[in-house]
Design an enzyme around this catalytic site. Sequence first.
Site, PDB file in Angstrom:
ATOM      1  N   GLU A   1       2.115  -1.639  13.313  1.00  0.00           N
ATOM      2  CA  GLU A   1       2.071  -2.873  13.155  1.00  0.00           C
ATOM      3  C   GLU A   1       2.744  -3.581  14.602  1.00  0.00           C
ATOM      4  O   GLU A   1       2.852  -4.864  14.692  1.00  0.00           O
ATOM      5  CB  GLU A   1       2.797  -3.699  12.133  1.00  0.00           C
ATOM      6  CG  GLU A   1       2.313  -3.396  10.795  1.00  0.00           C
ATOM      7  CD  GLU A   1       3.232  -3.641   9.544  1.00  0.00           C
ATOM      8  OE1 GLU A   1       2.646  -3.821   8.399  1.00  0.00           O
ATOM      9  OE2 GLU A   1       4.456  -3.445   9.878  1.00  0.00           O
TER      10      GLU A   1
ATOM     11  N   LYS B   1       4.886   1.628  16.013  1.00  0.00           N
ATOM     12  CA  LYS B   1       5.804   1.679  14.962  1.00  0.00           C
ATOM     13  C   LYS B   1       5.920   2.725  14.115  1.00  0.00           C
ATOM     14  O   LYS B   1       6.964   3.289  13.657  1.00  0.00           O
ATOM     15  CB  LYS B   1       5.511   0.268  14.408  1.00  0.00           C
ATOM     16  CG  LYS B   1       6.618  -0.065  13.128  1.00  0.00           C
ATOM     17  CD  LYS B   1       6.130  -1.588  12.395  1.00  0.00           C
ATOM     18  CE  LYS B   1       7.285  -1.478  11.356  1.00  0.00           C
ATOM     19  NZ  LYS B   1       6.910  -2.870  10.523  1.00  0.00           N
ATOM     20  N   GLN B   2       4.939   3.325  13.744  1.00  0.00           N
ATOM     21  CA  GLN B   2       4.504   4.171  12.776  1.00  0.00           C
ATOM     22  C   GLN B   2       3.445   5.200  12.802  1.00  0.00           C
ATOM     23  O   GLN B   2       2.415   4.487  13.520  1.00  0.00           O
ATOM     24  CB  GLN B   2       4.892   3.629  11.151  1.00  0.00           C
ATOM     25  CG  GLN B   2       3.635   2.845  10.822  1.00  0.00           C
ATOM     26  CD  GLN B   2       3.839   2.197   9.452  1.00  0.00           C
ATOM     27  OE1 GLN B   2       4.363   1.021   9.503  1.00  0.00           O
ATOM     28  NE2 GLN B   2       3.105   2.450   8.641  1.00  0.00           N
TER      29      GLN B   2
ATOM     30  N   TRP C   1       0.808  -1.188   0.085  1.00  0.00           N
ATOM     31  CA  TRP C   1       0.087   0.057   0.006  1.00  0.00           C
ATOM     32  C   TRP C   1       0.840   1.307  -0.029  1.00  0.00           C
ATOM     33  O   TRP C   1       0.303   2.324  -0.195  1.00  0.00           O
ATOM     34  CB  TRP C   1      -1.029  -0.032   1.127  1.00  0.00           C
ATOM     35  CG  TRP C   1      -0.133   0.127   2.511  1.00  0.00           C
ATOM     36  CD1 TRP C   1       0.400  -0.791   3.268  1.00  0.00           C
ATOM     37  CD2 TRP C   1      -0.319   1.306   3.347  1.00  0.00           C
ATOM     38  NE1 TRP C   1       0.981  -0.474   4.622  1.00  0.00           N
ATOM     39  CE2 TRP C   1       0.455   0.887   4.555  1.00  0.00           C
ATOM     40  CE3 TRP C   1      -0.713   2.428   3.312  1.00  0.00           C
ATOM     41  CZ2 TRP C   1       0.605   1.749   5.719  1.00  0.00           C
ATOM     42  CZ3 TRP C   1      -0.595   3.409   4.347  1.00  0.00           C
ATOM     43  CH2 TRP C   1       0.069   2.955   5.512  1.00  0.00           C
TER      44      TRP C   1
END
Length: 767
Positions: free
Chosen positions: A487, A599-600, A356
Site C-alpha cells: 500500500e 510496506k509488505q 482479505w
Amino acid sequence: MKDYIIKDAWQIIEDEFRPAYQEISESLFSIGNGRMGQRANFEEDYSGKSLQGSYLAGVYYPDKTRVGWWKNGYPEYFAKVINSVNWIGVHVLIDGERLDLAKVKVERFERVLDMKNGQLIRSFEAEMENGARIEVKSIRMCHLFLSETASLHYQIKALNRDMDISLSSYLDGNVLNRDSNYDEKFWDYEGHELGGNFQHLTMRTKKTGFLVRTDLASKFEYQEKAINKKKKIDAVAKVGEKINQHVVKDATLSLVKYVAIHSSTNHSETELESLGIERLSWLFEKDFSTLMKMQEDAWSKIWEDADIEIEGDVSAQQAIRFNIFQLYQTYTGEDARLNIGPKGFTGEKYGGVTYWDTEAYCLPFYMATKGEDVAKNLLIYRFHHLEKAIENAEKLGFKNGAALYPMVTINGEECHNEWEITFEEIHRNGAIAFAIFNYIRYTDDVGYLASHGLEVLIGIARFWAQRVNWSEDKKAFVMLGVTGPNEYENNVNNNWYTNTMASWCLEYTLESLHTVQDHTPEKFHEIFKKLKLKDAELEEWKSIIEKMYYPYDAKRKVFLQQDGFLDKELIPVTELDPKERPLNQKWSWDRILRSCYIKQADVLQGLYFLEDRYDLETIKRNYAFYEPLTVHESSLSPCVHAIIAAKIGNPEKAYEFYLRTARLDLDDYNNDTEDGLHITSMAGTWMSIVEGFAGMRVKKGMLSFQPFIPKNWKRFSFHIQFRGVHLKITVTQGNFEVQNKSGKEINIIFNGDVINIAPQQLTKQRT
C-alpha cells in the site's frame, strides 16, 4: 520496540505499573471468547491514559463516512464493532478517598495473562493519599464454556490499619468510541431493572437497532461471610449494587461479579430476558473457583489440538502461544455469520470488521487446528455476501453479475472510504478465490464447489474479465489504476501480483466448471443456466489468460512489482536512518509513494500463494531483489518472508522474520499496539512455523514436510487435522517424528518420500 513483558512459556507478565504503556498493556492483556471481548482496562476508576473497550461480535454501528473530497462510489459509512456496556466496573472508596492508580502511590504491581487457562490476573499494593495501604487482587474471565457470559473476582485487603471501604459493582452503558467520526454516541438507553440479587441494563444501537441486554449479579463477602446489606445503584444507563464495610487490618473484602450479555444478533428480542435470567442464575449458583475450573477445562480442549511446543527458546514459545491464544479468543468457528477482524476484540482500529486477511492468513490456521467445518464457515461467510459483492461492483460500473468483494465489511457492503483502497485494492478478490482453492486442496471437499464455491468464482472471474483492457501498444491485456498488497504504491499500472491473481482466478474458475460438470452434472447445468453463462464468455476468459501482461525485468530475471518500478532509486532499507522509521509515521505520503520501499510482501505474496508454478531459482531471485527493499510496516509481511526464506534455504532469515511476526505486538515493533493487537497476522506466526520451519504443504493429496529447526531450538511440535486424521508432528535436531493419534492410516511425504503411518503409530525419520 519495547521489551517490558517478562518471558514465560504460558503467561504474559507485566511486573510493574507503567502508566506510559497502559494502553499497550490494555491491548496485550485483552480477553475474549469468540462472542465478546474486553480490553484489560482496570476494574476500578482510572483517570490516566486508557482506551476503554468492551466488544460484542456482530454488534456494529454504521459511522457516517468522513472524507475531505467525496467521490462517486464511496460507501456512506464505515461499519464499526463498537464499545459496549462496561461490565467490569468497580468503584472503590478507602476512608472516603477514591481508588485511582493514577493518583495513589503504587508500591507493587503485577498483571498476568494466563493463556493456558484463559484468565486475566492482576494484583497491586498501593498507598492512598490518606495513608491507608491496601492490597488488591482480581481475576477476570470471558467464559469459553458459555460464551455470552463472563465473571470477575475482586478483593481488597487492609494492610496497615482498620479502614472503612465502600465497594460498588455496576454496569455502565454511558460509553463512547474514541474513533467516532462525528463524536456521536452510538447507543440509546432502553431501560433497566433492579431486582433482588439481579440487575439488568438494556441498550439499543442507533441506526442498526441491535438490542443488548446485560444482566448482573454481585456477591460481596467480608472475611468469607456474605454481606447482605446492599444499596442499589440506580441511574440513567447505569445500575448495580454497593456496600459499605468497616475492614480491620489484615482482613479482606471481596466481590464476585457474574455477567450475562445477550443481543438480538443471536436471539429474538423476546428471548433476551429469559435467557439473561436463566444463564445468570446458573452462574450465580456456582462459586468462582468452580467457574475457573470450567474455564481451564474449556481451554485445555483447545490447547490439545492447537498448541505448538518449542523447547530451548522461551521467547519464541511465549510468542506463538500468545498468537494462538488471541486467535481463539477472537474466533472459535461456531457461527458462519462471524469473521475475524484485524484487531479482534482488542481495540477500535479497523472497526472490528472483515478484510482479505481472513482468507490469506487465517483460513490455513483454523483448517489445520480446528477442522474443515470451521474453515468452511469462513468460506460460507463470503458466499452469503455474494449478492452484496455484485452490488458493490455495480456501483463502480460493472455488470452481468461481476462481483467485487469489499475491502472492509461487516455485512457484505463495502465500508472503506479511502479511494486508493476502496476502488483500487481489488486484489482482495484473488485472496477470496484462492481460499476456495486452498480449502478444497486441503480437505478434498470437492462438493463445496457445487454447493457454494463455483458461484463465487464465476462472480469474481466476471469482475476480472471486465476490469482488464486490451493494450494495442503491448498487444496484451493490462490492468490499470490499481493498488497491490504494497500500500506504499497507489494508482499503479500492471501490478504483477494483481495481474497474476486475476489470470489465475480465471483459470481456476474454468477448471472448477469442469470439476463440477464431471462430479455433479445436474448442478453444473443448473448454475450455467442460473448465471446465464455463455461459451463465448468462457472463450474470452481463455483469451485473457493467454494474453495477460506481466511486467518483467529480463536483466535481473525478476517480476516487476508494477510498470515503472525500476524508475525508482533502489536504496536498501539498511541504508535508512533508523530514526526515520516507521515511514508511515515519519515521512510524508508523497515521499513514501515516490520511494522504492515496500510496506509488505507484494510480488512475494504471489510467489507464496502460487509457489508450485515457479522454480526455486525464480523464487530465490525475486526474494533477493525485494526483501532488501521491504520495511515490513504491515503486520502481514514478516510471515510470508519467513516462509519463503525457509523454502529457499535461509534459516537465519526465516527465524528472524518468525520472531518479528510472533512478537510484533508483545514487543510493539510498529509502535501501534496501543490501538489493539494484529489478530489476523497472528495466524501468520503459526504459518511461519508449520509452513516455514516444518515445510508443510499439500502435494498430490498428501501432507508433505521438508523441515528444519532453528539452531537454538531443541525441539518443536504441533498438531494437524487433515482429512479426518489427527497428527502430532515433532522436529528435533536430527529427527522428524509423526504420531498418528487417530484411527485411520495416512500417507505423508517426507523430503520427497512417501511414508505410510498406521493408526496410533509413531514413526521417526532422520532429517
